[in-house]
Design a protein around this motif. Structure first.
Motif, PDB file in Angstrom:
ATOM      1  N   GLU A 188      17.947 -44.208 -24.151  1.00  0.00           N
ATOM      2  CA  GLU A 188      18.169 -43.896 -22.849  1.00  0.00           C
ATOM      3  C   GLU A 188      17.255 -44.261 -21.828  1.00  0.00           C
ATOM      4  O   GLU A 188      16.176 -43.898 -22.200  1.00  0.00           O
ATOM      5  CB  GLU A 188      18.840 -42.581 -22.699  1.00  0.00           C
ATOM      6  CG  GLU A 188      19.524 -42.526 -21.122  1.00  0.00           C
ATOM      7  CD  GLU A 188      19.899 -41.064 -20.694  1.00  0.00           C
ATOM      8  OE1 GLU A 188      21.085 -40.684 -20.806  1.00  0.00           O
ATOM      9  OE2 GLU A 188      19.040 -40.287 -20.691  1.00  0.00           O
ATOM     10  N   ILE A 189      17.514 -44.831 -20.683  1.00  0.00           N
ATOM     11  CA  ILE A 189      16.299 -45.273 -19.891  1.00  0.00           C
ATOM     12  C   ILE A 189      16.640 -44.626 -18.362  1.00  0.00           C
ATOM     13  O   ILE A 189      17.533 -44.493 -17.952  1.00  0.00           O
ATOM     14  CB  ILE A 189      16.235 -46.945 -19.681  1.00  0.00           C
ATOM     15  CG1 ILE A 189      15.995 -47.654 -20.949  1.00  0.00           C
ATOM     16  CG2 ILE A 189      15.458 -47.174 -18.706  1.00  0.00           C
ATOM     17  CD1 ILE A 189      15.519 -49.076 -20.854  1.00  0.00           C
ATOM     18  N   TRP A 244      21.570 -45.738 -19.586  1.00  0.00           N
ATOM     19  CA  TRP A 244      20.625 -45.418 -18.527  1.00  0.00           C
ATOM     20  C   TRP A 244      21.150 -44.271 -17.647  1.00  0.00           C
ATOM     21  O   TRP A 244      22.334 -43.991 -17.629  1.00  0.00           O
ATOM     22  CB  TRP A 244      20.412 -46.584 -17.502  1.00  0.00           C
ATOM     23  CG  TRP A 244      21.789 -47.127 -16.978  1.00  0.00           C
ATOM     24  CD1 TRP A 244      22.404 -48.184 -17.439  1.00  0.00           C
ATOM     25  CD2 TRP A 244      22.351 -46.833 -15.561  1.00  0.00           C
ATOM     26  NE1 TRP A 244      23.404 -48.416 -16.865  1.00  0.00           N
ATOM     27  CE2 TRP A 244      23.365 -47.783 -15.699  1.00  0.00           C
ATOM     28  CE3 TRP A 244      21.936 -45.882 -14.699  1.00  0.00           C
ATOM     29  CZ2 TRP A 244      24.548 -47.677 -14.670  1.00  0.00           C
ATOM     30  CZ3 TRP A 244      23.065 -45.941 -13.656  1.00  0.00           C
ATOM     31  CH2 TRP A 244      24.028 -46.504 -13.609  1.00  0.00           C
ATOM     32  N   ARG A 245      20.153 -43.277 -17.178  1.00  0.00           N
ATOM     33  CA  ARG A 245      20.887 -42.105 -16.507  1.00  0.00           C
ATOM     34  C   ARG A 245      21.145 -42.628 -15.252  1.00  0.00           C
ATOM     35  O   ARG A 245      20.433 -42.806 -14.239  1.00  0.00           O
ATOM     36  CB  ARG A 245      19.745 -41.243 -16.661  1.00  0.00           C
ATOM     37  CG  ARG A 245      20.107 -39.603 -16.108  1.00  0.00           C
ATOM     38  CD  ARG A 245      19.036 -38.792 -16.593  1.00  0.00           C
ATOM     39  NE  ARG A 245      19.587 -37.402 -16.108  1.00  0.00           N
ATOM     40  CZ  ARG A 245      19.594 -37.061 -14.958  1.00  0.00           C
ATOM     41  NH1 ARG A 245      19.467 -37.887 -13.699  1.00  0.00           N
ATOM     42  NH2 ARG A 245      20.131 -35.855 -14.677  1.00  0.00           N
ATOM     43  N   ASP A 246      22.091 -42.064 -15.033  1.00  0.00           N
ATOM     44  CA  ASP A 246      22.948 -42.293 -13.436  1.00  0.00           C
ATOM     45  C   ASP A 246      22.765 -40.880 -12.690  1.00  0.00           C
ATOM     46  O   ASP A 246      23.638 -40.124 -12.968  1.00  0.00           O
ATOM     47  CB  ASP A 246      24.340 -42.658 -13.962  1.00  0.00           C
ATOM     48  CG  ASP A 246      24.898 -43.100 -12.634  1.00  0.00           C
ATOM     49  OD1 ASP A 246      24.236 -43.046 -11.401  1.00  0.00           O
ATOM     50  OD2 ASP A 246      26.060 -43.640 -12.424  1.00  0.00           O
ATOM     51  N   PRO A 247      22.190 -40.828 -11.671  1.00  0.00           N
ATOM     52  CA  PRO A 247      21.855 -39.504 -10.956  1.00  0.00           C
ATOM     53  C   PRO A 247      23.104 -39.284 -10.171  1.00  0.00           C
ATOM     54  O   PRO A 247      23.492 -38.179  -9.789  1.00  0.00           O
ATOM     55  CB  PRO A 247      20.689 -39.871  -9.996  1.00  0.00           C
ATOM     56  CG  PRO A 247      20.636 -41.298  -9.935  1.00  0.00           C
ATOM     57  CD  PRO A 247      21.297 -41.884 -11.070  1.00  0.00           C
ATOM     58  N   THR A 248      24.085 -40.293  -9.786  1.00  0.00           N
ATOM     59  CA  THR A 248      25.474 -39.947  -9.256  1.00  0.00           C
ATOM     60  C   THR A 248      26.397 -39.265 -10.205  1.00  0.00           C
ATOM     61  O   THR A 248      27.364 -38.909  -9.469  1.00  0.00           O
ATOM     62  CB  THR A 248      25.910 -40.998  -8.459  1.00  0.00           C
ATOM     63  OG1 THR A 248      25.958 -42.105  -9.501  1.00  0.00           O
ATOM     64  CG2 THR A 248      25.085 -41.730  -7.567  1.00  0.00           C
ATOM     65  N   THR A 249      26.269 -39.150 -11.526  1.00  0.00           N
ATOM     66  CA  THR A 249      27.162 -38.643 -12.272  1.00  0.00           C
ATOM     67  C   THR A 249      26.673 -37.213 -12.739  1.00  0.00           C
ATOM     68  O   THR A 249      27.498 -36.705 -13.475  1.00  0.00           O
ATOM     69  CB  THR A 249      27.692 -39.416 -13.379  1.00  0.00           C
ATOM     70  OG1 THR A 249      26.423 -39.740 -14.248  1.00  0.00           O
ATOM     71  CG2 THR A 249      27.996 -40.855 -13.040  1.00  0.00           C
ATOM     72  N   ALA A 250      25.670 -36.789 -12.282  1.00  0.00           N
ATOM     73  CA  ALA A 250      25.091 -35.576 -12.944  1.00  0.00           C
ATOM     74  C   ALA A 250      25.734 -34.616 -12.115  1.00  0.00           C
ATOM     75  O   ALA A 250      25.430 -34.435 -10.851  1.00  0.00           O
ATOM     76  CB  ALA A 250      23.544 -35.421 -12.879  1.00  0.00           C
ATOM     77  N   HIS A 251      26.741 -33.771 -12.413  1.00  0.00           N
ATOM     78  CA  HIS A 251      27.400 -32.799 -11.517  1.00  0.00           C
ATOM     79  C   HIS A 251      27.101 -31.414 -12.146  1.00  0.00           C
ATOM     80  O   HIS A 251      26.552 -31.277 -13.138  1.00  0.00           O
ATOM     81  CB  HIS A 251      29.083 -33.225 -11.533  1.00  0.00           C
ATOM     82  CG  HIS A 251      29.329 -34.408 -10.962  1.00  0.00           C
ATOM     83  ND1 HIS A 251      29.064 -34.860  -9.670  1.00  0.00           N
ATOM     84  CD2 HIS A 251      30.071 -35.675 -11.767  1.00  0.00           C
ATOM     85  CE1 HIS A 251      29.416 -35.966  -9.702  1.00  0.00           C
ATOM     86  NE2 HIS A 251      29.988 -36.529 -10.595  1.00  0.00           N
TER      87      HIS A 251
END
Lengths: 524, 422
Positions: A508-509, B279-286
């Protein structure tokens, strides 16, 4: 008023007054292609500049695969419907392939830890469609043969043969001008100091010194002004004939009369090479937009091309595994027996093991030629670099090595010929899984670092950040979250599939953008 | 021409927005000319690179040195106007002043309620302004405050003993550990630097502990569940009719290749098959209930909340959301943060996404969450703004495809597009 450099030897006149003070505009979006309507009428007409290559057409495919879009349908042209149906049916009956009929070949060289491409057709294809690789005797684009031929021709003819548009020529000329300017400036400075000393010692009066100095100061107008010559280096070196190439949205305003005639239903100004034969076979001779190559025009020169295209391990693996257009073989060694090996091509799984082994120095070769994927260390430098490479490529960025700017990778929107790189990426491993805090994990990490303390210090980060701000790029820290090795994963945890794709899915990046914050400038 | 980056050596130095004049060595000669007036920002003097034995050069150098010595040896004295006395309170390591006047005290100090006030609820409680250690130090340095040691029982008619500058530093920074305070010299450097530039600086809740757990504003808002009554897009149907005929779903790729040879209609199709790395999506961290127990890492926590100098919304009683959040880091004792530290720091910061229709580079640089790290190296402070960018949300191939479709009326969407006014 942007003035792209001339490809011929026209020395630009010294124009200090009407050049803009900050001609460097790295963002291509802010570099509008305007003609120069404001030239004063009493200036002599500028000689015609030789047009550079049409980059937007040369590099119209972002990857070395070809696509076959259906032609557009225009309701006002009923023939377009026929054309559409014909194309659709021909695609159904004999579907064209996206991959070239004969795949490209490269050779893996363990000494240089890279993959070499020697076939000229492959070299051109890989450079033009995606900007892969670097010419070994050139700065980036493999242009050694062109330059050598041009040099030989120039020597033969003495003078006056048009030099090729190779970038190294322009750089050499510019450096020569800069050196002359520096000599002149040093001379003027020495004169000024001499006069000052003479005044203090009483040899000449102040008025005489001022009179002597006035003649010199006119030539070199302060620091940084080279007349016209210095301005050249600050313009982005776009081809002069391709203004559309500067748009970041990949503007489709190409006018190519050759392809427009093939489409009866196209409105004018509405082309982007929709023909079915995609550019899988870019041949240098037939491409009308490529600059006249002196090597092609004078085949009697017969200079053997001593240059090859060098791909880094990540680029080679991407072309071989992700796209499947490159076949990699080991260099044929001189001591092989007469019986040919059945399949000299290395499979991606073998390549993964090979590249991982060669990513450290000295290479950690395993006894078996194809170690199973489960035994590869997940935080090997190759896997970290490749994961980042694949991530940015799959989003559409052109990603190239960034060692010249003290980072790992540079990200380009369309390619190095179109605009400056906007981001410089640093790859950093991150160990968040609980396995890495266990004893076995800590031991693994310690061995990987060679006993050094893990973690970089703040001075290093500030150095890199300072370099990036000097060259107007933004620093991106890409943390790659390393998964635990396969054997440590509990049986119940999902792995996302088998094979190389399964391995890559476990990473994961996360990216962070670092920028300097100035308290003085953020007050309002 | 092939590599524009290398051809261009920037001649004009760092871009204008990166120049900070306070870091350059100043030319003090302007001070000699102007005695007590407010200074303008000094211009950089001409730089010489080597001595060239002219009297002019050595005279200039001597004049600059003399001006600097004169400027530094200026005697700092308290002003008779705005002179405030405060008394030191040893138990809580703070000082209190009775009804101080002046614009500075509008943004500094607190009046404590009756149960918080260590001196009890007497008639002076409403006028008693309690000052935190860093505030006291800053005011003493500035010359507006005169702190006195507390009176003993026997001589409370006299004026109390004044506290010297060394004494103030010794108590307010040196003695913090015995009072379980968290003020260090690095934090004080950042505080005084920002205050001198005019900002309003207050302690954050995570000043000396984990602070408040991240609330719902630190996470992306939940997606709205709107019911879309069957808008079956005609162009979507048209496109699926002519969809790529290439080999099946991406999940069942054979191990050797991601992109199988076949018929692809556009490069976007090929790029979609290439997407493999997560990749880490900040918009899906609820916000989930169990995430409320995330604690910020001890090494990296928000230290100060900072408001801009001209902020209209700041009031001592209701400060409002801060303009910047600063985390102070000791550059000599720590190394670059790991991902866990950065991500737990980011978890405590509110979610501020960029504008949806902004430019690509601006959106990426702005990020979805940001924080400022103040790295202090023996008194020299350097501020770095770290933003959580999500490159995965900006797919370049879709942006280019969108622009193509906009210009040409859409491939294969022609039949449906006729009525849409293209």
């Amino acid at each position: 008023m942007s003035q792209p450099p001339a490809a011929n030897d026209h020395p630009p006149a010294a124009l200090p007054s009407d050049q803009s003070p900050n001609p460097q505009q790295p963002e291509a979006a802010s570099n509008p292609p305007e003609p120069t309507p404001t030239s004063p009428p009493n200036r002599p007409p500028r000689p015609k500049k030789k047009k550079g290559p049409n980059y937007a057409l040369l590099h119209s495919s972002p990857l070395p695969l070809s696509t076959h879009p259906l032609p557009p349908f225009h309701p006002s042209h009923p023939l377009s419907l026929l054309h559409l149906c014909y194309t659709y049916l021909s695609h159904l009956l004999s579907p064209p392939s996206s991959h070239p009929t004969t795949l490209y070949t490269g050779y893996f060289s363990p000494q240089t830890r890279s993959v070499h491409i020697t076939d000229p057709r492959t070299m051109r294809a890989l450079w033009e469609m995606g900007f892969f690789g670097k010419g070994t005797l050139s700065r980036s684009e493999p242009s050694w043969l062109e330059r050598e031929s041009a040099k030989v021709l120039a020597e033969r003819a003495g003078e006056g043969v048009g030099r090729g548009g190779a970038a190294e020529e322009a750089t050499r000329r510019r450096r020569e001008e800069r050196r002359l300017f520096k000599l002149e400036r040093a001379r003027v400075e020495r004169g000024r100091i001499e006069r000052q000393r003479a005044v203090e010692e009483g040899r000449i009066t102040v008025e005489e010194a001022a009179r002597l100095g006035a003649g010199d100061e006119g030539k070199v107008g302060g620091d940084g002004e080279v007349g016209g010559g210095g301005r050249e280096e600050e313009q982005p070196l776009l081809g002069t004939g391709a203004p559309a190439a500067s748009l970041t949205d990949g503007g489709g305003q190409l006018l190519d009369p050759a392809s427009a005639q093939a489409e009866p239903s196209l409105a004018p100004g509405n082309t982007i090479a929709p023909t079915s034969t995609g550019p899988t076979e870019p041949s240098v001779n037939e491409n009308p937009t490529h600059p006249p190559n002196p090597a092609e025009q004078h085949p009697e020169l017969n200079i053997p091309n001593q240059e090859h295209l060098q791909l880094t391990l990540e680029e080679a693996f991407f072309l071989s595994f992700a796209l499947g257009v490159l076949e990699i073989r080991p260099y044929p060694s001189t001591t092989t027996s007469t019986t040919a090996t059945p399949d000299p091509n290395l499979t991606p799984t073998t390549l993964l093991g090979l590249f991982t082994a060669h990513s450290t120095f000295p290479p950690t070769l395993t006894p078996t030629p194809t170690p199973p994927i489960a035994t590869l260390p997940p935080d090997s430098p190759f896997l970290l670099a490749y994961t980042t490479y694949h991530h940015f490529r799959s989003l559409g960025w052109v990603i190239r090595p960034g060692v010249k700017f003290a980072v790992d990778y540079l990200l380009y929107n369309r390619g190095p010929v179109f605009s400056h790189a906007e981001f410089g990426v640093l790859v950093l491993p991150a160990y968040t899984h609980p396995y890495w805090s266990s004893a076995a994990g800590l031991e693994h990490r310690r061995k990987g670092n060679g006993g050094r303390r893990e973690g970089k210090d703040w001075w290093w980060l500030h150095c890199v950040n300072r370099v990036q701000s000097q060259v107007r790029k933004t620093l991106v820290l890409a943390f790659v979250d390393v998964p635990p090795p396969y054997c440590e994963v509990a049986a119940g945890e999902g792995e996302g599939g088998q094979g190389i794709a399964g391995l890559l899915r476990r990473y994961e990046i996360r990216e962070f953008v670092v920028k300097r914050w100035l308290a003085n400038r953020s007050r309002d | 021409m092939a590599d524009m980056d290398e051809d261009t050596i920037p001649r004009s130095g760092p871009p204008a927005e990166d120049i900070d004049l306070s870091e350059e060595t100043q030319d003090f000669r302007f001070l000699a000319a102007v005695s007590n007036e407010d200074a303008k920002i000094p211009k950089r003097g001409e730089k010489d690179f080597e001595p060239h034995a002219t009297a002019l050069q050595s005279n200039t150098l001597a004049a600059s040195r003399l001006a600097m010595h004169n400027a530094l040896s200026f005697q700092r004295a308290h002003q008779p106007k705005g002179y405030t006395t405060a008394t030191y309170h040893p138990e809580s390591n703070k000082a209190y002043a009775l009804n101080p006047k002046g614009p500075l005290f509008a943004k500094m100090g607190h009046v404590l309620s009756s149960k918080d006030d260590p001196l009890g609820d007497d008639e002076l409680r409403g006028n008693r302004l309690w000052l935190l250690p860093e505030e006291v130090l800053y005011l003493i340095e500035r010359g507006t405050l005169d702190v006195r040691w507390p009176a003993d029982e026997d001589d409370d008619d006299q004026e109390c003993l004044p506290m010297s500058l060394q004494g103030a530093y010794a108590m307010f920074i040196g003695d913090e550990e015995s009072h379980e305070g968290a003020l260090t010299f690095e934090r004080y450097s950042v505080y005084s630097g920002l205050k001198r530039m005019g900002y309003t600086v207050q302690r954050a809740p995570s000043w000396d502990g984990p602070g408040t757990p991240p609330g719902p504003d630190c996470y992306a808002p939940l997606p709205q569940q709107t019911w879309q009554p069957g808008l079956f897009n005609i162009s979507h149907w048209w496109k699926t009719l002519f969809a790529s005929q290439a080999a099946g779903t991406p999940e069942e790729q054979s191990g050797d290749q991601l992109v199988q040879p076949g018929l692809y209609r556009s490069y976007a199709d090929i790029y979609r098959r290439l997407s493999l790395v997560a990749w880490r999506d900040p918009t899906t961290a609820h916000m989930l209930s169990q995430q409320a127990t995330i604690l910020a890492d001890a090494g990296l926590r928000i230290t100060y909340h900072v408001w801009k100098p001209g902020s209209q919304t700041f009031k001592k009683s209701a400060p409002g959301p801060p303009d910047f959040r600063i985390a102070v880091v000791n550059g000599r004792e720590t190394s670059m943060p790991s991902l866990q530290q950065l991500s737990s720091l980011m978890d405590t910061v509110p979610y501020t996404p960029p504008k949806e229709d902004g430019q690509l580079y601006q959106k990426l640089r702005y990020g979805y969450k940001n924080v400022i790290l103040a790295v202090v190296d023996q008194g020299v402070v350097s501020y770095l703004r770290i933003a959580d960018a999500a490159f995965g949300r900006e797919r370049l191939y879709e942006r280019k495809a969108k622009s193509f479709n906009g210009k040409r009326g859409g491939r294969g969407g022609g039949r449906g597009g006729r009525g849409r006014g293209r």
